[in-house]
Design an enzyme around this catalytic site. Structure first.
Site, PDB file in Angstrom:
ATOM      1  N   TYR A 181       0.840  -1.199   0.000  1.00  0.00           N
ATOM      2  CA  TYR A 181       0.000   0.000   0.000  1.00  0.00           C
ATOM      3  C   TYR A 181       0.879   1.255   0.000  1.00  0.00           C
ATOM      4  CZ  TYR A 181      -3.736  -3.374   0.676  1.00  0.00           C
ATOM      5  OH  TYR A 181      -4.596  -4.434   0.509  1.00  0.00           O
ATOM      6  N   ARG A 205       3.338  -1.826  11.016  1.00  0.00           N
ATOM      7  CA  ARG A 205       3.315  -3.090  10.282  1.00  0.00           C
ATOM      8  C   ARG A 205       4.103  -2.960   8.987  1.00  0.00           C
ATOM      9  NH1 ARG A 205      -1.308  -6.908   7.437  1.00  0.00           N
ATOM     10  NH2 ARG A 205      -1.012  -8.679   8.825  1.00  0.00           N
ATOM     11  N   GLY A 230      -4.620 -14.483  12.090  1.00  0.00           N
ATOM     12  CA  GLY A 230      -5.649 -13.909  11.249  1.00  0.00           C
ATOM     13  C   GLY A 230      -6.845 -14.822  11.080  1.00  0.00           C
TER      14      GLY A 230
END
Length: 382
Positions: free
Chosen positions: A191, A238, A331
């Site tokens: 991202y 992160r 997750g």
């Protein structure tokens, strides 16, 4: 917990800054695409979902866009309007009432978006002109949806970079207002921040491109801004050395990401959260290389180190026992097992996740996974 705890290394308390968490079984950020359309709000359904999982040592929220420009997927939440802040208070209150702790993951997808999400329908932005591979998940926002090809992103100007940094600052302030215990900066998975860091995306010729120092500059600026709004020990970061959305990559991740970890050291940050190559289905050689990079990042960072990426409870406990990580974020296991720490403590059994209900939809596949205490019935919030 049972009297005889399996994988006991996962159940030692851990200090992150001034916050003590009761275990090292953390809930990883999980995009579920269930926020309200248009205004990107959370609802009582989200409050129930997170409260069900409050036994995690720490919950990291689903990725949450810092601005309208930062959105890249349908039905994902924001943290930039007052209405969004109020909606998140439902969640943070529910988690705290259930005895949990929650950080807000701050997100800007950069190029991994589509004009349907952008202000005035403009092109998405990135470090440089770049077209991500694959398709954007636009849901019902486009007549050809739910997925359509990505379009070319344009490079941010110098002034726009400063404006995005201010968006991060504003989002951190909003997260504090919403009752979060801290924030996690999403600088991973290909991202926006990663698009500045990765050499195969960033082709800038100014102070944000070229050398490794320059490609890490944007990350440092955002961290500086967050630290002006929040105590450093309530900020996590992160990173993802290998893999990510849009097919972005770095020519020398073994240099780039340990350098990023070193940049983050010495600031008193809460933790560094790193995703292994296995989380993206890499080949065996890539996975081994990725774990070597993780170790170099741990060596370069001076705080709590969190690993994530398809680690089983057995592997997670071993990583902690061997000093390779201080906590492990789970997750899909947390998605399907709201009482995951209790299940790990008694060595199972585990619910299987239903992939058909991962993204979008309603309560089904979201808050109706059964708990150990109520085998045929979903765990309810306290």
């Amino acid at each position: 917990m049972t009297d005889t705890t399996a994988h006991s290394a996962l159940f030692e308390p851990l200090q992150i800054g001034d916050l003590t968490v009761p275990n090292r079984v953390w809930m990883a950020p999980l995009t579920r695409s269930r926020s309200t359309a248009g205004d990107n709000l959370q609802t009582p359904l989200h409050a129930l979902y997170y409260a069900q999982r409050a036994s995690a040592g720490l919950i990291v929220s689903e990725a949450t866009q810092i601005s309208q420009q930062g959105q890249g997927y349908a039905w994902t939440p924001g943290i930039f309007t007052d209405e969004q802040v109020e909606s998140w208070k439902l969640v943070t209150d529910a988690v705290h009432d259930a005895g949990g702790r929650i950080f807000c993951q701050l997100w800007h997808v950069g190029a991994v978006s589509h004009p349907v999400f952008q202000p005035d329908g403009k092109a998405p932005v990135s470090s440089s002109a770049w077209t991500p591979k694959g398709e954007a998940f636009v849901g019902d926002r486009h007549p050809d949806g739910p997925t359509v090809p990505h379009e070319e992103a344009r490079a941010l100007t110098r002034e726009e970079i400063d404006a995005v940094v201010e968006d991060y600052r504003h989002a951190a302030r909003q997260a504090a207002r919403a009752g979060f215990d801290g924030v996690e900066l999403h600088a991973a998975n290909g991202y926006l921040i990663d698009q500045f860091m990765r050499s195969n995306v960033n082709s800038r010729d100014d102070e944000f491109g070229g050398s490794l120092e320059n490609r890490l500059r944007f990350l440092g600026m955002v961290i500086d801004a967050l630290q002006e709004e929040l105590p450093a020990n309530r900020i996590g970061v992160r990173l993802t050395p290998i893999g990510g959305a849009g097919g972005s990559s770095d020519e020398k991740p073994e240099e780039t990401y340990p350098a990023a970890a070193k940049l983050l050291a010495g600031r008193g940050l809460a933790y560094l959260h790193v995703v292994r190559a296995t989380d993206h289905g890499g080949a065996d050689g890539e996975r081994s290389h990725g774990d070597d990079i993780l170790q170099a990042m741990r060596d370069n960072f001076d705080g709590v180190f969190v690993a994530n990426g398809n680690l089983s409870p057995e592997q997670a406990a071993r990583w902690i026992e061997e000093g390779r990580a201080d906590a492990v974020a789970f997750g899909r296991q947390f998605l399907a097992n709201p009482d995951l720490p209790e299940r790990i403590a008694q060595d199972g059994p585990y619910n299987e996740p239903d992939q058909d209900t991962f993204y979008g939809g309603d309560a089904h596949g979201y808050v109706d996974y059964p708990s150990l205490k109520r085998p045929g019935d979903p765990l309810r919030a306290a």
